[in-house]
Design an enzyme around this catalytic site. Structure first.
Site, PDB file in Angstrom:
ATOM      1  N   GLU A 302      22.045  -2.820  -2.460  1.00 48.83           N
ATOM      2  CA  GLU A 302      21.276  -3.862  -1.783  1.00 48.83           C
ATOM      3  C   GLU A 302      21.977  -5.206  -1.831  1.00 48.83           C
ATOM      4  O   GLU A 302      22.220  -5.850  -0.807  1.00 48.83           O
ATOM      5  CB  GLU A 302      19.890  -3.974  -2.416  1.00 48.83           C
ATOM      6  CG  GLU A 302      18.994  -5.030  -1.775  1.00 48.83           C
ATOM      7  CD  GLU A 302      18.498  -4.606  -0.405  1.00 48.83           C
ATOM      8  OE1 GLU A 302      19.093  -5.075   0.592  1.00 48.83           O
ATOM      9  OE2 GLU A 302      17.546  -3.831  -0.323  1.00 48.83           O
ATOM     10  N   ASP A 306      23.806  -7.387   1.266  1.00 51.00           N
ATOM     11  CA  ASP A 306      23.332  -8.716   1.657  1.00 51.00           C
ATOM     12  C   ASP A 306      24.440  -9.757   1.581  1.00 51.00           C
ATOM     13  O   ASP A 306      24.617 -10.577   2.495  1.00 51.00           O
ATOM     14  CB  ASP A 306      22.178  -9.144   0.760  1.00 51.00           C
ATOM     15  CG  ASP A 306      20.919  -8.320   0.968  1.00 51.00           C
ATOM     16  OD1 ASP A 306      20.839  -7.611   1.981  1.00 51.00           O
ATOM     17  OD2 ASP A 306      20.014  -8.391   0.113  1.00 51.00           O
ATOM     18  N   SER A 552      17.064  -4.047   5.559  1.00 50.25           N
ATOM     19  CA  SER A 552      17.837  -4.810   4.581  1.00 50.25           C
ATOM     20  C   SER A 552      19.113  -5.348   5.214  1.00 50.25           C
ATOM     21  O   SER A 552      19.607  -6.411   4.836  1.00 50.25           O
ATOM     22  CB  SER A 552      18.207  -3.931   3.383  1.00 50.25           C
ATOM     23  OG  SER A 552      17.079  -3.493   2.695  1.00 50.25           O
ATOM     24  N   ASP A 595      16.372  -8.209  24.982  1.00 51.20           N
ATOM     25  CA  ASP A 595      15.172  -7.374  24.938  1.00 51.20           C
ATOM     26  C   ASP A 595      15.556  -5.919  24.660  1.00 51.20           C
ATOM     27  O   ASP A 595      16.476  -5.375  25.274  1.00 51.20           O
ATOM     28  CB  ASP A 595      14.422  -7.483  26.268  1.00 51.20           C
ATOM     29  CG  ASP A 595      13.024  -6.912  26.196  1.00 51.20           C
ATOM     30  OD1 ASP A 595      12.534  -6.670  25.085  1.00 51.20           O
ATOM     31  OD2 ASP A 595      12.416  -6.728  27.279  1.00 51.20           O
ATOM     32  N   ILE A 596      14.837  -5.300  23.745  1.00 57.78           N
ATOM     33  CA  ILE A 596      15.057  -3.894  23.400  1.00 57.78           C
ATOM     34  C   ILE A 596      13.958  -3.085  24.076  1.00 57.78           C
ATOM     35  O   ILE A 596      12.771  -3.411  23.953  1.00 57.78           O
ATOM     36  CB  ILE A 596      15.027  -3.669  21.882  1.00 57.78           C
ATOM     37  CG1 ILE A 596      15.979  -4.659  21.180  1.00 57.78           C
ATOM     38  CG2 ILE A 596      15.388  -2.235  21.542  1.00 57.78           C
ATOM     39  CD1 ILE A 596      17.416  -4.556  21.597  1.00 57.78           C
ATOM     40  N   GLY A 614       9.611  -7.020  26.719  1.00 59.66           N
ATOM     41  CA  GLY A 614       8.935  -8.107  26.035  1.00 59.66           C
ATOM     42  C   GLY A 614       8.707  -7.764  24.577  1.00 59.66           C
ATOM     43  O   GLY A 614       9.298  -6.824  24.036  1.00 59.66           O
ATOM     44  N   ASP A 616       7.265  -6.236  21.221  1.00 62.51           N
ATOM     45  CA  ASP A 616       6.611  -4.989  20.834  1.00 62.51           C
ATOM     46  C   ASP A 616       6.617  -4.894  19.312  1.00 62.51           C
ATOM     47  O   ASP A 616       7.425  -5.548  18.645  1.00 62.51           O
ATOM     48  CB  ASP A 616       7.316  -3.776  21.454  1.00 62.51           C
ATOM     49  CG  ASP A 616       8.787  -3.699  21.108  1.00 62.51           C
ATOM     50  OD1 ASP A 616       9.098  -3.441  19.925  1.00 62.51           O
ATOM     51  OD2 ASP A 616       9.630  -3.912  22.000  1.00 62.51           O
TER      52      ASP A 616
END
EC number: 3.4.14.10
Length: 637
Positions: A302, A306, A552, A595-596, A614, A616
């Site tokens: 982790e 990061d 993450s 946009d996905i 848009g 979601d």
């Protein structure tokens, strides 16, 4: 689906025949279930000491959202006019009346005034009492509960407060609340499995699927291996910071999770040459040493992820602060971090609730023996956290109190980012809620995560490059190894800035699920807000490259992008972007996101929500277009 607390009036005899009659008692908090993994062991010893802490109702707190909106909406005349810490205390500190009423009640109930303490910002009152006295004060019974790990916890099932006191108290601890701090299992240091050391609550760390052989840094391989080069291309992040002495980016990690400098340098030599010889600015919070007891993959993935990506994307010229929080025996909670960056949130002062949150100094072997971090850290302008819990693991009062603190940080110009979770509509660890709204392996009700559902933070979901696509093609929702967390809160109301986006989604793409398994009211906070790639990250861990997945990955990427936008604004003599949600949901910013439109986020025996045009509840508004966002934010005051 929102759980409300009943208020049933009860008559109560005099607590002491020598004292005047007190007002009738009402239920203040009541727990409906014992959290998963815990069992009732025995009644608590009535002669034992117990530090009761009363979270005092904060003055003007009902207006904190309006104040935050006023300095965060791009059309507001006060946009960017962030508050000082003194402004925060002056506006929200509990009133003298609140302090006097609670303190007078305690003393009238037989608690000597010397055992009643008030913090300097008047956020908390502590009463050092015995278990027997606490039970008499609140008409309750205290028990000892034992977790399957062996850890014990003090709690009650329900407690009552006098009718005249109740409006002045948010909650009392210890009471119905259970532990949500990041910690390892007891029973020896080797007893801590990977799943227990990665996130606050029941979460897990980023997923991995294999070891990476060789260096994968070409754009033609971004559908299988994500590197800083891929991310810069995906989001247009080609920018060299120029105001690094004025800017700051913070990444929070919780012990025993820790980064490894030699892994950072291994990553730098292969993927980010400007980080060679660099290391993060290590800021200790209730901690005194780098975690060296556990030297294996689960403890490093982790933090390494990061830091390697957060530092790479802001370049080696920009200092990144690593907020290493908690010691090895205690671990840490979100509140311990909040203590450090805001002195008004420390024990007795507005946030910490022992024994729920670790308290320092910790005298156990290997514990941090210094004073508890309390306002000791200047918060960075952007703070990214890749950890989360579940709403259902926390009481409503506790979650609201912490959420309010994020609003205060936003008022001071700080951007708070949290990953949305990796289990789709299920909560951390893949658990859904049963009919009693208890997280359970057999649950079927959608289980929102926290703090991502707090309306005063920015929740980050995950996308991916399709295996058959190129880095120049539109991304989809992440559906490899993990599913982007998203859905609708059971605790928090729909914020004003999000109403149009959520209304559009529910009107045009209504989910085909019964209202019994999700909060379909259309009046609750929805998440995530935005997304970034969360799949196939090449990360150096313990001397070899691994491929990692998770929200993450997404949160530090978004944090790096916002940090570079802050750099440009600071170079122009302007302030940081602060709380971004009212701005990113505004019509002026509608075209600043990629946009996905493909994918979903399964969980709880369903396919979850669908990705649409848009906003979601899988990918939010989409991923960031740095060039467009930079131009828009540079034009704001």
């Amino acid at each position: 689906m929102r759980c409300s607390l009943s208020s049933v009036a009860l008559s109560l005899a005099l607590l002491s025949s020598a004292e005047p009659l007190l007002s009738p008692y009402n239920v203040h908090e009541k727990r409906t279930h014992i959290p998963s993994g815990w069992s009732l062991t025995r009644r608590h010893d009535p002669t034992s000491s117990i530090p009761l802490r009363f979270a005092l109702k904060q003055r003007n707190i009902e207006g904190v959202g309006n104040h935050l909106y006023d300095v965060s909406h791009p059309k507001s005349p006060n946009y960017g006019k962030h508050w000082t810490a003194a402004d925060i205390v002056r506006t929200f500190a509990p009133s003298d009346e609140t302090v006097d009423i609670v303190r007078s009640w305690l003393i009238a109930s037989g608690i000597d005034g010397e055992r009643v303490a008030l913090g300097r910002t008047k956020g908390w009152i502590q009463a050092n009492v015995t278990v027997e006295e606490a039970e008499q004060l609140m008409n309750t019974e205290y028990n000892m509960y034992t977790h399957m790990s062996g850890k014990e916890h003090v709690a009650c099932e329900v407690y009552y407060l006098p009718q005249h006191v109740q409006p002045h108290v948010d909650f009392v601890t210890p009471s119905v609340h259970f532990d949500a701090k990041l910690t390892r299992r007891s029973g020896g240091e080797s007893a801590a499995p990977a799943r227990d050391i990665q996130r606050v609550g029941f979460g897990t760390g980023p997923k991995t699927d294999d070891t990476v052989s060789g260096v994968m840094d070409g754009l033609e391989q971004c559908n299988e291996y994500i590197t800083p080069t891929c991310l810069r291309t995906l989001y247009g992040l080609f920018y060299n910071p120029v105001a690094t002495d004025k800017n700051s980016f913070g990444i929070v990690e919780y012990t025993p999770n820790s980064y490894v400098q030699r892994d950072l340098q291994m990553f730098a030599r292969n993927y980010s040459a400007d980080l060679i010889g660099k290391e993060p600015n290590l800021v200790w919070i209730d901690s005194n040493y780098a975690q060296t007891t556990h030297q294996d993959f689960p403890y490093h993935k982790e933090s390494n992820l990061d830091l390697q990506y957060g530092m790479s994307l802001v370049t080696g010229n920009q200092t990144v602060s690593l907020y290493q929080t908690g010691d090895l025996p205690e671990g840490a909670s979100f509140n311990n971090f909040l203590d450090a960056i805001d002195g008004s949130y420390c024990t007795f002062d507005g946030g910490d609730v022992p024994p729920r949150d670790p308290v320092y100094p910790d005298t156990r072997f290997g514990g941090y023996t210094g004073p508890e971090a309390c306002g000791t850290v200047k918060p960075a302008y952007v703070i990214s956290t890749s950890y989360s819990s579940n709403e259902a693991d926390l009481s409503l009062f506790y979650a609201e109190r912490q959420c309010t603190e994020y609003a205060k940080l936003g008022l001071m110009g700080i951007t708070i980012l949290y990953s949305s979770g990796d289990y789709g509509v299920a909560g951390n660890y893949g658990r859904c809620l049963n009919s009693s709204h208890i997280p359970n392996a057999d649950g079927y009700i959608f289980n929102p995560t926290f703090p991502g559902t707090c309306p005063y933070v920015t929740s980050i979901g995950a996308t991916m490059v399709r295996r058959t696509a190129t880095v120049l093609d539109p991304e989809t929702a992440c559906m490899d190894q993990i599913y982007s967390g998203g859905g609708f809160s059971n605790y928090f109301a729909l914020p004003e800035y999000q109403k149009d986006a959520v209304c559009h989604y529910l009107t045009n793409y209504p989910p085909d699920y019964p209202s019994s398994i999700w909060n379909s009211t259309g009046t609750s906070r929805a998440y995530p807000d935005i997304s970034a790639n969360g799949a196939n990250y090449v990360v150096a861990v313990d001397g070899e490259f691994q491929r990692l997945y998770g929200t993450s990955c997404s949160s530090p990427v978004v944090g790096a992008i916002f940090t570079m936008i802050n750099d440009a604004r600071l170079a122009l003599g302007k302030g940081p972007i602060g709380f971004v949600n009212p701005t990113i949901y505004s019509p002026e910013f509608a075209d600043a996101f990629n946009d996905i439109t493909e994918g979903n986020n399964p969980g709880c025996g369903t396919t979850g929500f669908n990705v649409t045009r848009g906003w979601d509840p899988v990918t939010g508004l989409g991923t960031l277009n740095f060039t467009k966002l930079l131009a828009l934010w540079s034009s704001l005051p």
